[in-house]
Enzyme design. Structure first.
Site, PDB file in Angstrom:
ATOM      1  N   HIS A 347       0.804  -1.225   0.000  1.00 60.75           N
ATOM      2  CA  HIS A 347       0.000   0.000   0.000  1.00 60.75           C
ATOM      3  C   HIS A 347       0.834   1.271   0.000  1.00 60.75           C
ATOM      4  CE1 HIS A 347      -4.178  -1.404   0.575  1.00 60.75           C
ATOM      5  NE2 HIS A 347      -3.627  -2.442   1.184  1.00 60.75           N
ATOM      6  N   LYS A 533      -8.165  13.564   4.613  1.00 62.11           N
ATOM      7  CA  LYS A 533      -7.283  12.387   4.587  1.00 62.11           C
ATOM      8  C   LYS A 533      -6.276  12.528   5.721  1.00 62.11           C
ATOM      9  CE  LYS A 533      -6.420  13.355   0.302  1.00 62.11           C
ATOM     10  NZ  LYS A 533      -6.512  12.100  -0.435  1.00 62.11           N
ATOM     11  N   ARG A 534      -5.528  11.485   5.946  1.00 60.92           N
ATOM     12  CA  ARG A 534      -4.480  11.528   6.972  1.00 60.92           C
ATOM     13  C   ARG A 534      -3.546  12.708   6.715  1.00 60.92           C
ATOM     14  NH1 ARG A 534       0.337   8.471   6.775  1.00 60.92           N
ATOM     15  NH2 ARG A 534      -0.513   7.473   4.920  1.00 60.92           N
ATOM     16  N   LYS A 539       0.967  14.157   1.266  1.00 60.41           N
ATOM     17  CA  LYS A 539      -0.398  14.418   0.792  1.00 60.41           C
ATOM     18  C   LYS A 539      -0.616  15.912   0.527  1.00 60.41           C
ATOM     19  CE  LYS A 539      -2.317  10.318   3.069  1.00 60.41           C
ATOM     20  NZ  LYS A 539      -2.838   9.578   1.910  1.00 60.41           N
ATOM     21  N   THR A 640      -8.683   6.544  -1.827  1.00 62.94           N
ATOM     22  CA  THR A 640     -10.082   6.139  -2.016  1.00 62.94           C
ATOM     23  C   THR A 640     -11.031   7.288  -1.711  1.00 62.94           C
ATOM     24  OG1 THR A 640     -10.088   5.180   0.213  1.00 62.94           O
ATOM     25  CG2 THR A 640      -9.779   3.663  -1.637  1.00 62.94           C
ATOM     26  N   LYS A 644     -14.777   8.322  -3.475  1.00 64.90           N
ATOM     27  CA  LYS A 644     -15.997   8.641  -2.724  1.00 64.90           C
ATOM     28  C   LYS A 644     -16.517  10.020  -3.117  1.00 64.90           C
ATOM     29  CE  LYS A 644     -13.916   5.997   0.975  1.00 64.90           C
ATOM     30  NZ  LYS A 644     -13.026   6.096   2.151  1.00 64.90           N
TER      31      LYS A 644
END
Length: 796
Positions: A347, A533-534, A539, A640, A644
């Site tokens: 991952h 998100k985290r 990111k 993901t 969504k």
């Protein structure tokens, strides 16, 4: 499921008396929730037992999905939906004077996961049950989960997430299925009179693993699979009394998700956690198999164990241990079975996330597993060095340079290795796992992640669900690719107006939530620009923040924004991740200043929702206009949240990274806004000097100076550290290189939003083309290509 309103109401009233000796009107909302959950659980209890019996009778292959985290969200709405009783329950409760939505809010989110890894595991469990695939989860029953996030003076504060305070109505404790897990001590091999070695444990610390099972209800098909979570307890011995310190030491194993690994004690605890649930799971699987089979000859044909990221990689060695030590198989036969049984999903592309353990810690904590990994390493080298040379083999061996390397162990011990998006899988082959790909090319494949539309449309967005049902029917509920027909229907301007109205209602609902819980007013007509998100540097929440500072400086200079904006964040930072926590402080300081600056008025707002999780995502995602998927290209495995948000009609603002690329292929350049360096650009970038961007670009200069010149209040140390990370320490994730392109993409968003017909068509096209990213399809591909498991459900 065939129940009537009258039957449900009778069942509910009866259960209220049984559990609380109370009338409905006297019961608290928490009691009303527990009674409802108990009734719903009873409705699928028979199916749970029948599913297990059928699997045993038909001797179906069983798949076990090992994951350090699961993130299921609330079980109540999902179970009612999958049983097909949500309308019956809602109407029945209404007649009893109870609002179902208020009852649902009483259920805590299970503290079993953190982010995408855990949510994906739960999506897969839901999809497997809904497709009739015999797949079960195996994980840890965390007492407190990760942590409950609160903000104090803008700083993240971690509080215990006591989600089990009132118990978990959905679980069943099965102490008769407990296992013993061995830690530490000394292990030596004793040869018996037949020449077979037996592992002898001396001075080991034994821990009892007690399973708690949760039924995973399939969608309208009477299938209920199992999620087994393990809790650590002291061995029962009536002649031995344990000290409080001894009890605490054992309790810690299943106390919190991801203990602080910035020190030795935290790393050791994490290693114990990983072996604990792996050992218990493998022992349970072999024991269950042996109850119904005379020998292990067909074990590899009847069992699959899937390693979800590197955390459960010790399953390779643990299965070898059980097969050799407990079942007396030879190394060769045990290894053949292990390779056949094990499969592994990677991952991450981040080297720091590919787990390694110091040899001495590993040997002292799990000595028998260390012996087996040593032998795997020895045999791997013996076989591969003549073929590939010592240098390449050393670079990918399970043990090297004083460390046990879990990703390499997982690849070597599995028959299948997959990434989670096309670009991610390619990069695994080309770089991260290239040496092993050269040795085992046939093992590598791609399985792009997916989401469950049951959760993210039917549960989270009933307004959009009703619109879709009215326009294209309900076939998409079971086969999401039927959403494609919405593309044709949505060419009608009346349908686009209805779609816009749905989005507006969802934005109003979220605005009401924000006002009630965060005491901020936000404008539902503004662009809701969402990044959830985290919190991690790769990111690039910080890139988003840079643009907000840019907008703020623009307003302060007297230039109004083209559209009002509400920037919405949801994210937790790991407790020991100082830089990520500094970014959280920056966002909150900026929010405090912007949200209360009279010059800004309603043009700009920042909403940072604390304690982000599944239930909050269900409120944010349906309301989102813009989906920020802005990681540095080549760093995000898949994502993901992008799927969504796409399914709910948000327009994706994205780098060409992870699954964004496949989403782009699905909707085209007209319906997605992309920017930034590509993977090849990043890899081929020569002599990046972020300071040059700072010195030559006045816009970037103004933004970054605001971090250190007092423009933004209350961030003196955080602002300086962030500034230095971008200018002095060369901007590891290329924010400055991508900023101009990102700003231009944001300006394009503004332009498109001012054209309602164009924006509506983009929304519709995204919804219509999201169906291919259903986790139902992903799990079917796993079952057919990797696990070779039975797939009884057909795709229309």
């Amino acid at each position: 499921m065939a129940i009537t309103e009258a039957q449900f109401m009778d069942d509910y009233k009866t259960r209220m008396l049984e559990m609380y000796s109370s009338s409905i009107t006297e019961a608290s909302k928490s009691q009303q929730y527990r009674v409802l959950a108990s009734v719903v659980r009873d409705y699928y209890a028979k199916h749970w037992q029948e599913t297990k019996t059928r699997y045993q009778k038909e001797d179906d292959k069983q798949v076990y999905y090992f994951s350090i985290e699961f993130l299921p969200g609330r079980f109540l709405p999902q179970n009612m939906l999958n049983l097909g009783i949500q309308d019956i329950v809602a109407n029945g409760l209404n007649k009893l004077g109870i609002d179902l939505n208020h009852i649902i809010e009483q259920e805590p989110d299970p503290g079993l996961g953190n982010g995408g890894l855990g949510r994906l595991a739960s999506e897969f469990l839901d999809s497997a049950a809904s497709e009739g695939i015999a797949m079960h989860g195996n994980g840890i029953r965390y007492q407190y989960g990760l942590f409950k996030q609160e903000f104090i003076n803008g700083y993240q504060v971690e509080l215990p997430d006591d989600w089990l305070r009132n118990g978990n109505i959905w679980e069943v404790r099965r102490e008769n299925r407990a296992c013993v897990v061995h830690f530490g001590g000394h292990v030596w091999l004793k040869e018996d009179s037949f020449g077979k070695n037996h592992a002898i444990y001396e001075n080991a610390e034994d821990v009892i693993a007690v399973p708690y099972d949760i039924g995973i209800v399939g969608y309208h098909n009477e299938v209920v699979n199992n999620l087994r979570l393990w809790s650590a307890e002291l061995p029962y011995n009536e002649h031995q009394r344990y000290t409080l310190a001894e009890k605490q030491k054992v309790n810690e194993i299943t106390q919190i998700l991801y203990p602080d690994d910035s020190n030795y004690e935290g790393r050791l605890l994490r290693l114990k956690q990983e072996y604990f649930f792996v050992s218990a799971g493998v022992q349970s699987i072999v024991r269950s198999y042996r109850r119904h089979h005379r020998n292990l000859d067909d074990f590899g044909e009847k069992i699959s164990i899937h390693i979800n990221d590197t955390h459960p990689a010790m399953a390779v060695a643990e299965l070898m241990r059980v097969l050799m030590d407990n079942e007396s198989l030879s190394w060769e036969k045990a290894w053949n079975i292990t390779e056949q049984v094990m499969s592994y999903t990677n991952h991450t592309l981040l080297s720091e996330a590919l787990e390694t353990w110091p040899e001495d810690m590993f040997a002292q904590t799990v000595p028998r597993i260390y012996q087996i990994v040593q032998e795997i390493d020895r045999r791997f080298r013996l076989k591969m060095v003549p073929l590939y040379g010592a240098e390449l083999v050393q670079s990918v061996a399970p043990i090297a340079d004083g460390y046990v390397r879990m990703a390499y162990l997982a690849v070597i011990g599995s028959h299948s290795v997959n990434g989670v998006a096309k670009i991610h899988s390619q990069l695994l082959q080309d770089s991260v796992l290239n040496g092993l790909y050269r040795m085992y090319p046939e093992r590598f494949n791609n399985k792009t992640n997916g989401i469950t539309f049951r959760r993210w449309l039917e549960v989270a967005n009933p307004n959009l669900t009703n619109l879709l049902d009215n326009q294209i029917g309900q076939k998409w509920h079971k086969s999401p690719h039927f959403l494609r027909s919405f593309e044709v229907v949505a060419k009608d301007k009346d349908v686009l107006k209805k779609l816009a109205a749905v989005k507006h209602r969802n934005k109003v609902a979220f605005a009401n939530y924000v006002q009630e819980h965060l005491h901020e007013r936000i404008n539902p007509k503004a662009i809701f620009d969402v990044q959830i998100k985290r919190l991690h540097a790769y990111k690039r929440q910080l890139l988003h923040v840079m643009y907000i500072i840019d907008e703020y400086l623009q307003i302060k200079s007297g230039q109004p924004l083209p559209n009002p904006r509400v920037h919405i964040f949801g994210a937790k930072a790991a407790p020991s991740y100082r830089y990520a926590k500094q970014i959280i402080k920056l966002i909150n300081a900026l929010a405090e200043q912007i949200n209360h600056d009279p010059d800004v008025k309603n043009q700009l707002k920042i909403i940072f929702v604390p304690n982000y999780g599944v239930s909050l995502a269900e409120k944010i995602i349906p309301a989102a206009d813009v989906s920020e998927q802005i990681s540095l290209a080549g760093k995000e495995a898949s994502g993901t949240s992008n799927m969504k948000l796409m399914a709910n009609g948000a327009i994706t603002l994205a780098t060409m990274d992870g699954a964004n690329i496949e989403m782009f292929d699905a909707v085209g350049s007209e319906n997605m806004v992309t920017f930034g360096l590509t993977v090849d650009d990043v890899e081929n970038y020569q002599n990046y000097h972020s300071a040059d961007f700072y010195s030559k670009d006045q816009r970037i200069q103004r933004i970054l100076n605001a971090l250190v010149d007092g423009t933004i209040k209350d961030i003196e140390s955080e602002g300086r550290d962030i500034f230095n990370s971008l200018v002095q320490y060369n901007d590891q994730y290329f924010l400055l290189a991508d900023y101009e392109s990102y700003a231009q993409a944001q300006e394009k968003i503004d332009m498109l939003y001012q054209k309602p017909d164009c924006w509506g068509k983009m929304m519709a096209y995204n919804v219509a083309n999201s169906g291919r990213f259903s986790s139902d399809y992903t799990v079917i591909r796993y079952a057919e290509d990797i696990w070779h498991a039975k797939v009884p459900a057909s795709i229309e």
